[in-house]
Design a protein around this motif. Structure first.
Motif: not given
Length: 620
Positions: A115-120, A337-339, A398-402
């Motif tokens: 969610l933090g970075h968008t592919t394309g 465990l960084r993610e 981690s993708g920022g899903m939260i």
């Protein structure tokens, strides 16, 4: 080019061999690099007799950057897309030596579930310089005379004494008439601008190289001294050997000379061997040779270079066989465990802003109705800021899903690894618990003043409750539907901003879209159930309230276990429904289960979405 070997670690342990190819041509067979792939096969065809039927399309593999000569992010992660041997292709192609099939490598720079970075997403770039019209700052550009005057005044100030009086040069300069500045759009102005920029660059390089030049000279002198000393010792050793042997005949003299040469050669060979071992030790840490070629180990395999941002390199004294080494114990724990840590911190930030705005607005209104610190829109905006900050903190890691509902939905529809789902959810709940606990400690004094009995009045600041008209058995389904519908809208927008064939925001600005999304959900759909749309956002604070002494009657058994079937079940099922709606109507990527092949020989969609510019940014 020379032949190289490499070890690959993706989807299991496997070995691969790379062979150099001639300059690329237009067909897949001409540019293919043979490689042995032992990937987990889809379906039940695992016997060697069915190897020719195995299709690895859509599989992800890891190829070390140094082994493939690429600079792809995330350590060289690629998707496989099958191509014919005679098919016209551009880019890198690999050939599976077991099945004989050709696959084109599609680099994956960012996961589809981030969610933090968008592919394309389009890259944010500066506005190009205008070729016509005036440049705004050009009219403040000084002339050569003004520059000389400024330098003279600066030198005069440096030479001035400490009595406080000014030198005649400075006094004259302060009263002298200044000429008009030069326009940079003119030929003379551009010439002078380039000259000043050139002088500035030379000055900066001189400052940067001043210390390095002296250090380099020191090393050169030290190396010359060591080389001379080494040569002198070698000459003395040869003389000592020559003096100990006194040949009586010319043949003995020849023999003695041969023995001296042999001794010298043995000494040189020993020194070379020691240096070679040092080089091998240096190569073991993934370094490149001076000519930029890849380092090989003793077996001729390319050495994988670990990511320096995550873990360190092995020291020369360490004889460990581990692939990675860490400076301390905590560095090793953080690497594993960084993610989850990022998800914990992202949810913590969500609670800080979300629960913080709830407490500020509601408690201030309860304490002094005439001086409320905010309104309902303030609450919606605070939760939007919390989501944006949480995604910005965790999105690149981690993708920022939260949000457990988002995590489960992306595991179902975007191939987020299921093995990570449990630890992600635990980290999200713990982050919300700790964030709400910190806000409770921050507002504990006014909370005790306005609600000393710890009732639902202050419990609703941290967790969600339905409106009074939705607490009857006949209206509970409306509360369920409210959270179900809001969660579906949330996931539809999340999938849309991550779809490169749609109109994604510029890379890194997706959290800003989520800010407006959550603000809109709160302003439009948040009245009846307080728009949880996040199981961790409700469950974590409930656990916190239970810890600080709130009754279980208003937390767990309230309204027939409301906390379970509305903030948890309704949000998760609504998130899945949102994914179904978007993928059914809009998404064209092969990673969605909606787009799976209906028959065995049917054509398959490529991984990710369409490789094209968004519609709003493409040329008309």
């Amino acid at each position: 080019m020379r032949s190289r070997g490499s070890s690959i670690a993706a989807g299991g342990s496997r070995r691969s061999s790379f062979t150099a190819a001639e300059p690329p041509t237009s067909t897949a067979a001409d540019v293919a690099v043979p490689i042995e792939l032992n990937l987990p096969h889809r379906g039940s065809a695992t016997s060697s007799a069915n190897n020719s039927q195995i299709d690895l399309t859509g599989h992800q593999i890891y190829l070390p950057d140094n082994a493939t000569g690429t600079s792809s992010p995330r350590g060289g992660v690629f998707e496989l897309s099958q191509v014919g041997a005679n098919e016209q292709v551009t880019g890198d192609v690999i050939k599976d030596v077991k099945t004989g099939k050709h696959y084109k490598k599609i680099p994956i720079s960012k996961p589809a579930y981030s969610l933090g970075h968008t592919t394309g997403a389009p890259v944010v770039s500066g506005v190009a310089n205008r070729s016509t019209g005036r440049i705004g700052l050009g009219h403040a550009f000084p002339t050569e005379e003004q520059n000389r005057q400024h330098k003279a005044e600066k030198a005069a100030r440096k030479s001035n004494n400490t009595s406080g009086t000014r030198t005649p040069a400075v006094a004259a300069g302060s009263t002298a008439e200044h000429r008009a500045s030069m326009d940079v759009n003119t030929k003379e102005g551009r010439t002078q601008l380039f000259a000043q920029l050139r002088d500035l660059i030379h000055e900066e390089f001189e400052k940067a190289n001043r210390g390095q030049t002296e250090e380099l000279r020191k090393h050169v002198r030290q190396a010359n001294l060591e080389q001379r000393q080494h040569l002198q010792e070698h000459i003395e050793d040869v003389k000592a050997i020559t003096n100990t042997e006194q040949p009586s005949q010319s043949e003995d003299g020849v023999q003695s000379e041969d023995s001296d040469l042999k001794a010298s050669k043995d000494r040189y060979t020993t020194e070379t061997a020691v240096a070679t071992r040092d080089d091998d030790k240096r190569h073991a840490f993934g370094e490149k040779d001076s000519d930029g070629t890849l380092t090989m180990d003793q077996n001729g395999n390319a050495v994988r270079d670990p990511q320096p941002a995550e873990c360190g390199f092995e020291g020369e004294e360490d004889d460990s066989d581990d692939e990675y080494a860490f400076p301390n114990k905590w560095a090793a724990i953080r690497y594993k465990l960084r993610e989850p840590f990022a998800e914990f911190l992202g949810c913590f930030m969500l609670m800080v802003f979300g629960n913080g705005i709830n407490c500020q607005v509601v408690i201030s209104q309860l304490y002094d109705p005439s001086n409320a610190k905010g309104s309902y829109l303030s609450i919606s905006f605070g939760w939007g800021v919390g989501v944006a900050m949480g995604v910005w903190v965790a999105g690149g890691i981690s993708g920022g899903m939260i949000n457990p509902a988002v995590t489960i939905a992306l595991a179902c529809f975007r191939k987020f690894p299921w093995k990570k789902v449990p630890i992600y959810i635990v980290a999200q709940i713990l982050g919300c618990l700790m964030g709400s606990l910190c806000i409770y400690a921050l507002y504990v004094n006014p909370i005790r003043i306005v609600d000393p009995d710890q009732t639902e009045t202050t419990a609703a600041l941290f967790t969600t409750y339905p409106a009074e008209f939705l607490r009857q058995p006949s209206t509970r389904m409306s509360a369920f539907y409210n959270e179900f519908f809001a969660s579906a809208i949330l996931l539809i927008v999340i999938l849309a901003i991550g779809d490169s064939s749609n109109t994604p925001p510029p890379d890194g600005l997706a959290p800003l879209v989520l800010l407006w999304l959550v603000w809109g959900l709160g302003a439009c759909l948040g009245w009846q159930t307080a728009y949880a749309v996040n199981p961790a956002r409700d469950l974590g604070p409930r656990i916190m309230l239970s810890i600080v002494g709130y009754s279980s009657d208003i937390l767990w058994t309230f309204n027939a276990w409301y906390w379970l079937w509305t903030p948890v079940i309704a949000t998760c099922s609504g998130a899945i429904m949102g994914c179904i709606i978007y993928d059914t109507l809009c998404y064209t990527g092969g990673d969605s289960p909606i787009n799976r092949k209906a028959k065995k020989h049917a054509p398959s969609l490529g991984p990710g979405s369409k490789q094209k510019m968004p519609a709003a940014l493409s040329e008309a």
